[in-house]
Write a protein that holds these residues in place. Structure first.
Motif, PDB file in Angstrom:
ATOM      1  N   TRP A  64       0.807  -1.220   0.000  1.00 49.93           N
ATOM      2  CA  TRP A  64       0.000   0.000   0.000  1.00 49.93           C
ATOM      3  C   TRP A  64       0.841   1.272   0.000  1.00 49.93           C
ATOM      4  N   THR A  65       2.173   1.134   0.042  1.00 51.81           N
ATOM      5  CA  THR A  65       3.058   2.293  -0.051  1.00 51.81           C
ATOM      6  C   THR A  65       4.196   1.989  -1.016  1.00 51.81           C
ATOM      7  N   ASN A  66       4.656   3.024  -1.730  1.00 54.67           N
ATOM      8  CA  ASN A  66       5.787   2.846  -2.641  1.00 54.67           C
ATOM      9  C   ASN A  66       7.097   3.327  -2.030  1.00 54.67           C
ATOM     10  N   LYS A  67       7.081   3.620  -0.723  1.00 50.36           N
ATOM     11  CA  LYS A  67       8.274   4.151  -0.065  1.00 50.36           C
ATOM     12  C   LYS A  67       9.229   3.075   0.422  1.00 50.36           C
ATOM     13  N   VAL A  68       8.739   1.857   0.646  1.00 49.52           N
ATOM     14  CA  VAL A  68       9.539   0.826   1.314  1.00 49.52           C
ATOM     15  C   VAL A  68      10.135  -0.146   0.302  1.00 49.52           C
ATOM     16  N   LYS A  69      11.429  -0.402   0.466  1.00 50.80           N
ATOM     17  CA  LYS A  69      12.128  -1.361  -0.379  1.00 50.80           C
ATOM     18  C   LYS A  69      13.030  -2.225   0.504  1.00 50.80           C
ATOM     19  N   ALA A  70      13.264  -3.450   0.083  1.00 54.30           N
ATOM     20  CA  ALA A  70      14.131  -4.359   0.838  1.00 54.30           C
ATOM     21  C   ALA A  70      15.240  -4.869  -0.067  1.00 54.30           C
ATOM     22  N   THR A 231     -16.183   7.396  14.210  1.00 54.56           N
ATOM     23  CA  THR A 231     -16.644   7.479  12.816  1.00 54.56           C
ATOM     24  C   THR A 231     -16.277   6.245  12.012  1.00 54.56           C
ATOM     25  N   HIS A 232     -15.319   5.456  12.522  1.00 54.08           N
ATOM     26  CA  HIS A 232     -14.844   4.261  11.821  1.00 54.08           C
ATOM     27  C   HIS A 232     -14.700   3.113  12.811  1.00 54.08           C
ATOM     28  N   VAL A 233     -15.127   1.942  12.402  1.00 60.37           N
ATOM     29  CA  VAL A 233     -14.958   0.729  13.196  1.00 60.37           C
ATOM     30  C   VAL A 233     -14.155  -0.271  12.375  1.00 60.37           C
ATOM     31  N   VAL A 234     -13.079  -0.768  12.964  1.00 57.52           N
ATOM     32  CA  VAL A 234     -12.221  -1.755  12.305  1.00 57.52           C
ATOM     33  C   VAL A 234     -12.326  -3.072  13.082  1.00 57.52           C
ATOM     34  N   LEU A 235     -12.564  -4.168  12.361  1.00 57.84           N
ATOM     35  CA  LEU A 235     -12.760  -5.456  13.013  1.00 57.84           C
ATOM     36  C   LEU A 235     -11.811  -6.513  12.471  1.00 57.84           C
ATOM     37  N   MET A 277     -14.854  -1.361   8.594  1.00 58.66           N
ATOM     38  CA  MET A 277     -13.711  -1.899   7.865  1.00 58.66           C
ATOM     39  C   MET A 277     -13.284  -3.225   8.482  1.00 58.66           C
ATOM     40  N   ILE A 278     -12.742  -4.086   7.642  1.00 56.67           N
ATOM     41  CA  ILE A 278     -12.266  -5.392   8.092  1.00 56.67           C
ATOM     42  C   ILE A 278     -10.756  -5.461   7.895  1.00 56.67           C
ATOM     43  N   MET A 279     -10.043  -5.955   8.905  1.00 58.85           N
ATOM     44  CA  MET A 279      -8.588  -6.084   8.825  1.00 58.85           C
ATOM     45  C   MET A 279      -8.188  -7.399   9.482  1.00 58.85           C
ATOM     46  N   THR A 280      -7.724  -8.340   8.670  1.00 60.25           N
ATOM     47  CA  THR A 280      -7.407  -9.671   9.190  1.00 60.25           C
ATOM     48  C   THR A 280      -6.099 -10.184   8.613  1.00 60.25           C
ATOM     49  N   SER A 308       0.493  -0.255  11.143  1.00 61.39           N
ATOM     50  CA  SER A 308       0.952   0.625  10.057  1.00 61.39           C
ATOM     51  C   SER A 308      -0.148   0.820   9.021  1.00 61.39           C
ATOM     52  N   LEU A 309      -0.871  -0.251   8.697  1.00 65.48           N
ATOM     53  CA  LEU A 309      -1.972  -0.108   7.745  1.00 65.48           C
ATOM     54  C   LEU A 309      -3.056   0.803   8.311  1.00 65.48           C
ATOM     55  N   LEU A 310      -3.339   0.675   9.597  1.00 69.67           N
ATOM     56  CA  LEU A 310      -4.326   1.556  10.217  1.00 69.67           C
ATOM     57  C   LEU A 310      -3.884   3.012  10.136  1.00 69.67           C
ATOM     58  N   GLN A 311      -2.587   3.272  10.364  1.00 71.96           N
ATOM     59  CA  GLN A 311      -2.072   4.632  10.243  1.00 71.96           C
ATOM     60  C   GLN A 311      -2.294   5.176   8.833  1.00 71.96           C
ATOM     61  N   ASN A 312      -2.102   4.345   7.828  1.00 70.46           N
ATOM     62  CA  ASN A 312      -2.300   4.772   6.446  1.00 70.46           C
ATOM     63  C   ASN A 312      -3.778   5.068   6.181  1.00 70.46           C
ATOM     64  N   ILE A 313      -4.647   4.228   6.710  1.00 67.94           N
ATOM     65  CA  ILE A 313      -6.089   4.453   6.549  1.00 67.94           C
ATOM     66  C   ILE A 313      -6.491   5.774   7.184  1.00 67.94           C
ATOM     67  N   ILE A 314      -5.958   6.066   8.347  1.00 63.61           N
ATOM     68  CA  ILE A 314      -6.285   7.309   9.054  1.00 63.61           C
ATOM     69  C   ILE A 314      -5.919   8.523   8.214  1.00 63.61           C
ATOM     70  N   ILE A 315      -4.762   8.467   7.561  1.00 62.35           N
ATOM     71  CA  ILE A 315      -4.338   9.575   6.702  1.00 62.35           C
ATOM     72  C   ILE A 315      -5.258   9.690   5.486  1.00 62.35           C
ATOM     73  N   GLU A 316      -5.559   8.557   4.854  1.00 63.46           N
ATOM     74  CA  GLU A 316      -6.415   8.564   3.661  1.00 63.46           C
ATOM     75  C   GLU A 316      -7.827   9.044   3.975  1.00 63.46           C
ATOM     76  N   GLU A 317      -8.334   8.660   5.149  1.00 62.80           N
ATOM     77  CA  GLU A 317      -9.697   9.027   5.533  1.00 62.80           C
ATOM     78  C   GLU A 317      -9.758  10.412   6.184  1.00 62.80           C
ATOM     79  N   ASN A 318      -8.582  11.007   6.444  1.00 57.07           N
ATOM     80  CA  ASN A 318      -8.493  12.327   7.063  1.00 57.07           C
ATOM     81  C   ASN A 318      -9.220  12.367   8.407  1.00 57.07           C
TER      82      ASN A 318
END
Length: 384
Positions: A64-70, A231-235, A277-280, A308-318
């Motif tokens: 979900w991000t283009n910043k990370v490389k290994a 405003t958002h519920v993640v399960l 939202m669902i996160m599994t 980290s994914l939740l942090q990204n969602i928070i930014i996208e959802e403002n």
């Protein structure tokens, strides 16, 4: 100015086996600093490791991000005697020094925040060619000869009057390309200091260190919680929607049981403009079908670094993390549970999760826990 982050990881660890990959508050240790680096002002973040498993994890997890490389580091740069500078310079040669600012981040410093990283980078735009993080310690220091090093024992100062000493905590080092090329070192000639909290001075070299750092991180996340409208519920799914068991048929297929009342609770919740939202961590076709049936559009499958994914969602959802409610049941949900505005767990969740949740529901997973959580959220939101 192109700014890159560099996180060196070695497969082997002397003090604590598999330290970098071991779960700290439910997340692999190295993902604490990696997540902050992603959301900092760095343009790219490189994981440099001799562990192919970590490389595979990075490639799969952070799509979900283009910043990370290994990148795979050489065995020579990953020995017990190899210095960090050896790995740094080897890496820089590999990418042909394609950067203006280089930021060394230590995976064993989970207290590092994006703010610490950004402050170090900002110093490079001032009259400095490098920066490092330090802690202001108020310890009284002595040498082996019985001589006080930083105070007069016959005129012992009070702590509040004692300036103490600045101690390197090894968390963040930033340096310009020119200084790195000239000195072959993480630091240049004009060095800025950036202070971090005293907790960040703790090193993770033993099991007791691990326990102490983990509890401090839990406390930090919980202390940052604020009251706000949900405003958002993640399960999570297994152990939340279901009772956590899987039934296999003789043909090897498996089934999961879902409570219809939970689905109705989520439908009612959405009527009150709460986004579901669902996160599994599971990548299950059965789950995808069930969520399609429930008309839940935001479904994230196969997620290992949920925070980290939740942090990204928070930014996208403002939104703020305080606007989020989270339902989980096991250790891989723990960081989110400690961080969101409201965390709720089924009555049969694991003990460590129940001990750190805001609400332990009276119902078990797969038996009305979600419906009960939906009612709690609707009641809570009435105050807003």
């Amino acid at each position: 100015m192109k700014k890159i982050g560099f996180i060196p990881l070695r497969k082997n660890s002397k003090g604590i086996p598999n330290k970098n990959k071991r779960k700290m508050v439910g997340r692999p240790l190295f993902t604490w600093v990696l997540g902050e680096a992603i959301f900092s002002n760095l343009d790219e973040v490189f994981i440099y490791t001799d562990d192919q498993g970590i490389i595979d994890f990075i490639n799969k997890e952070y799509h979900w991000t283009n910043k990370v490389k290994a990148l795979l580091r050489s065995s020579e740069s990953a020995t017990d005697t190899a210095t960090t500078e050896t790995a740094m310079l080897e890496f820089c040669d590999k990418i042909d020094y394609n950067f203006d600012a280089f930021c060394l981040l230590q995976a064993t410093s989970p207290f590092t925040t994006r703010g610490d990283i950004n402050t170090c980078l900002e110093k490079l735009t001032e009259d400095y060619d490098s920066a490092l993080t330090v802690v202001n310690t108020h310890r009284f220091l002595w040498n082996t000869e019985g001589e006080a090093l930083n105070y007069n024992p016959k005129n012992r100062p009070r702590r509040q009057d004692f300036e103490g000493l600045l101690v390197e905590n090894g968390a963040v080092y930033a340096v310009t390309k020119q200084a790195l090329q000239a000195n072959k070192n993480r630091l240049g000639d004009k060095i800025a200091i950036v202070k971090m909290d005293e907790d960040s001075l703790l090193e993770i070299d033993s099991e007791s260190d691990w326990i102490a750092v983990e509890q401090l991180l839990i406390n930090r996340q919980q202390c940052a919680k604020k009251s706000a409208e949900i405003t958002h519920v993640v399960l999570d799914v297994d152990g939340v929607f279901t009772d956590g068991t899987i039934t296999y048929t003789k043909d090897g297929e498996h089934t999961k049981g879902f409570d219809m009342r939970d689905g109705m609770g989520l439908e009612i919740l959405r009527q009150f403009n709460v986004k579901v939202m669902i996160m599994t961590s599971e990548n299950s076709e059965l789950v995808a079908r069930r969520m399609e049936k429930l008309k839940i559009e935001n479904v994230y499958l196969g997620v290992k670094d949920k925070y980290s994914l939740l942090q990204n969602i928070i930014i996208e959802e403002n939104i703020s993390i305080s606007n989020v409610a989270y339902l989980g049941d096991d250790v891989n949900d723990l960081t989110n549970i400690c961080s969101v505005g409201w965390s709720l767990v089924p009555n049969n969740a694991t003990d460590v999760v129940k001990a750190n949740a805001d609400v332990v529901l009276s119902k078990n997973s797969g038996a009305g826990a979600i419906r009960e959580a939906c009612q709690f959220i609707m009641t809570y939101n009435k105050r807003f």
